[in-house]
Write an enzyme that holds these catalytic residues in place. Structure first.
Site, PDB file in Angstrom:
ATOM      1  N   GLY A 121      38.480  29.063  52.816  1.00 42.43           N
ATOM      2  CA  GLY A 121      39.294  30.068  53.476  1.00 42.43           C
ATOM      3  C   GLY A 121      40.387  30.706  52.645  1.00 42.43           C
ATOM      4  N   SER A 123      39.904  31.765  49.400  1.00 40.70           N
ATOM      5  CA  SER A 123      39.258  32.529  48.340  1.00 40.70           C
ATOM      6  C   SER A 123      39.407  31.860  46.980  1.00 40.70           C
ATOM      7  CB  SER A 123      39.785  33.964  48.281  1.00 40.70           C
ATOM      8  OG  SER A 123      38.858  34.796  47.625  1.00 40.70           O
ATOM      9  N   SER A 125      36.950  31.055  45.245  1.00 40.10           N
ATOM     10  CA  SER A 125      35.949  31.686  44.378  1.00 40.10           C
ATOM     11  C   SER A 125      36.535  32.891  43.657  1.00 40.10           C
ATOM     12  CB  SER A 125      34.715  32.083  45.189  1.00 40.10           C
ATOM     13  OG  SER A 125      35.050  33.006  46.208  1.00 40.10           O
ATOM     14  N   ALA A 126      37.319  33.706  44.366  1.00 45.41           N
ATOM     15  CA  ALA A 126      37.948  34.863  43.719  1.00 45.41           C
ATOM     16  C   ALA A 126      38.975  34.417  42.690  1.00 45.41           C
ATOM     17  CB  ALA A 126      38.596  35.762  44.762  1.00 45.41           C
ATOM     18  N   ALA A 127      39.730  33.365  43.006  1.00 44.81           N
ATOM     19  CA  ALA A 127      40.705  32.846  42.042  1.00 44.81           C
ATOM     20  C   ALA A 127      40.008  32.372  40.773  1.00 44.81           C
ATOM     21  CB  ALA A 127      41.507  31.709  42.673  1.00 44.81           C
ATOM     22  N   ASP A 169      39.528  39.978  48.336  1.00 43.48           N
ATOM     23  CA  ASP A 169      39.933  38.725  47.695  1.00 43.48           C
ATOM     24  C   ASP A 169      40.396  38.954  46.266  1.00 43.48           C
ATOM     25  OD1 ASP A 169      39.084  37.631  50.067  1.00 43.48           O
ATOM     26  OD2 ASP A 169      37.210  36.830  49.261  1.00 43.48           O
TER      27      ASP A 169
END
Length: 395
Positions: A121, A123, A125-127, A169
Site C-alpha cells: 500500500g 508503493s 515498488s515505485a520507491a 506512485d
C-alpha cells in the site's frame, strides 16, 4: 547505515566509492484509482522507504542483495534483459529494460537495498524502481531529469512487470517535498507543491500507517481488471455518443465529458457506471482538498479522505474485509482527522492523518479493536507514525 555497510562488506568486500540513496514511500491522500485514467491526484512522501548503498561496476554486472527479501539478483546491463524470474529482482531488470530502449548502458551496480516497512500500500515498488533508475543514471552519467526518472520507472512497472497503473506512485516518489502537498495532473504532467495554509501554519498532523497484516502483489488482485473496466466504461460512453473509438488500451475516462456520461449512464451495466462515478467524484475531491489544504482546514481535508474511501468501497469496489474493518475503526477513533486505503486497496495498509498529541491513544485503540476481530494477525499487524519528507535523492 551500519547494517547496510556491514551487509555490503559481507557480500562484496570493502569499497571506498560507495554511494547512498534514499527513496521514500508515498501515500495518496486524495486521488485514488484515477491516475491510470489520466485524472488528477495528490501525494506525500514520508520518512520511511528504501535505502540503497551501492557502487559502480565497470563490466556492466548488476549484483544486488536485499535485506528485506531473499536472494542475490545478478544480471548484466550490457545484455538484453532475460525473462522475468518472479522475484524482487524483476523490478531491477525492468528498470534496465526501460532505460535500454533509449540508452546504451555500460556501467552496472553492486549494492544493498533495505526497506523499512512491510510491503503493501505504500508503493514500495515505485520507491525501488525510481531509486534504481537514479542509481543507473548516476553510474552511467545519463543526465536524466525528474520527469524522465518518472517515465522510465513507470514504463518498467507497466510494461515489463505488467501492472497497468498510472504515474501517481512514481511522481510522488520523485517530485514530493517535505511538508508540502503534491498536486499532479497525470494527463498533462503539470504539478504544484503546496505548503499547508499557504505556508502560514505548521502541519497539524503526522501520517499514521496501519498495516492489516495481510500482504499482496497487485498483479495477483483485481487491480488490472478495474483498469480495464474504467477504459471499457469510457469506450461505452464514446460508442453511445457515436464518437470515433481508439483502441481500448489507449482509451481513458479523462477523455469523456461528465455530461456525456450522465446522458448515457443508465444504459451501462452498473459495475461500469460505478467506476465512472468514482472517477469524477474523486477528481472533484482532489480539487476540494487542495482548497482546504491552502486554507489550513485539516478537518475538511480529512473528511474528504474518508469520503474517498467510501467511494473506493462502494463505487470502485475494492478493499479486503480486513482493510474495510480498519477503515471503519479509523473513522470512530478520536484524533484521526481522515484516512483511507493506501495504494490499490485490496490488501496491505490504511493510512490516516493523525493528531500527534494522541499517538498512543490512537495506536492502542486501533490495535485493540482490530485484533479483537482479527486475532490471527497479532504477529503481523503494525502501526507506524511518520513525518513528511522529501522525495528520492542521494545522501
Amino acid at each position: 547505515m551500519t547494517d547496510l555497510l556491514k551487509a555490503y562488506n559481507t557480500f562484496f568486500g570493502q569499497d571506498d566509492t560507495l554511494i547512498r540513496l534514499f527513496s521514500p514511500y508515498r501515500i495518496c491522500p486524495l486521488g485514488a484509482h484515477v491516475d491510470h485514467q489520466h485524472g488528477i491526484v495528490s501525494g506525500f512522501t514520508f520518512n520511511s522507504g528504501i535505502d540503497f548503498l551501492f557502487s559502480a561496476t565497470d563490466n556492466g554486472k548488476v549484483e544486488m542483495a536485499s535485506l528485506s527479501f531473499e536472494g542475490l539478483t545478478t544480471f548484466n546491463v550490457q545484455r538484453q534483459m532475460e525473462e522475468k524470474q518472479d522475484n524482487w529482482g524483476d523490478y531491477l531488470r525492468g528498470a534496465v529494460w526501460a532505460l535500454q530502449r533509449d540508452f546504451h548502458l555500460r556501467q552496472g551496480v553492486r549494492g544493498i537495498v533495505k526497506g523499512s516497512m512491510p510491503i503493501g500500500g505504500l508503493s514500495s515498488s515505485a520507491a525501488l524502481l525510481c531509486g534504481f533508475v537514479m542509481a543507473l543514471d548516476k553510474v552511467n552519467t545519463l543526465g536524466l531529469d525528474k520527469m524522465q526518472v518518472i517515465h522510465y520507472a513507470s514504463l518498467a512497472e507497466r510494461v515489463y512487470i505488467g501492472l497497468n497503473n498510472g504515474i501517481l506512485d512514481q511522481a510522488c516518489v520523485v517530485l514530493c517535498e517535505k511538508d508540502k502537498l503534491l498536486y499532479f495532473d497525470t494527463d498533462k504532467s503539470d504539478y504544484a507543491l503546496l505548503p499547508f495554509g499557504n505556508g502560514q501554519q505548521p502541519l497539524p498532523f503526522k501520517i499514521g500507517v496501519f498495516f492489516s497484516g495481510v500482504t499482496r502483489k497487485l498483479t495477483d488482485t483485481d487491480y488490472n481488471l478495474r483498469v480495464t473496466e474504467c477504459k471499457t466504461a469510457a469506450w461505452m460512453v464514446q460508442a453511445y455518443e457515436g464518437l470515433p473509438l481508439k483502441n481500448l488500451k489507449d482509451t481513458r475516462l479523462r477523455e469523456v465529458d461528465k455530461q456525456l456520461f450522465n446522458r448515457h449512464k443508465d444504459k451501462m451495466p452498473e459495475r461500469f457506471s460505478k467506476r465512472v462515478q468514482h472517477f469524477y467524484s474523486e477528481c472533484e475531491r482532489v480539487n476540494k482538498g487542495v482548497e482546504a489544504w491552502k486554507k489550513g482546514d485539516i478537518a475538511t481535508f480529512g473528511q474528504l479522505m474518508f469520503e474517498s474511501c467510501e467511494s473506493s468501497i462502494n463505487n470502485y469496489e475494492c478493499g479486503s474485509p480486513e482493510l474495510i474493518e480498519l477503515y471503519h475503526i479509523m473513522r470512530r477513533t478520536e484524533g484521526i482527522f481522515g484516512g483511507r486505503f493506501s495504494g490499490a486497496g485490496f490488501k496491505g495498509a490504511c493510512i490516516g492523518l493523525i493528531d500527534p498529541k494522541k499517538e498512543e491513544f490512537i495506536k492502542k485503540h486501533v490495535e485493540d479493536d482490530y485484533l479483537s476481530i482479527y486475532p490471527q494477525y497479532k504477529d503481523t499487524f503494525r502501526v507506524f507514525f511518520c513525518e513528511l519528507a522529501d522525495g528520492v535523492d542521494f545522501i
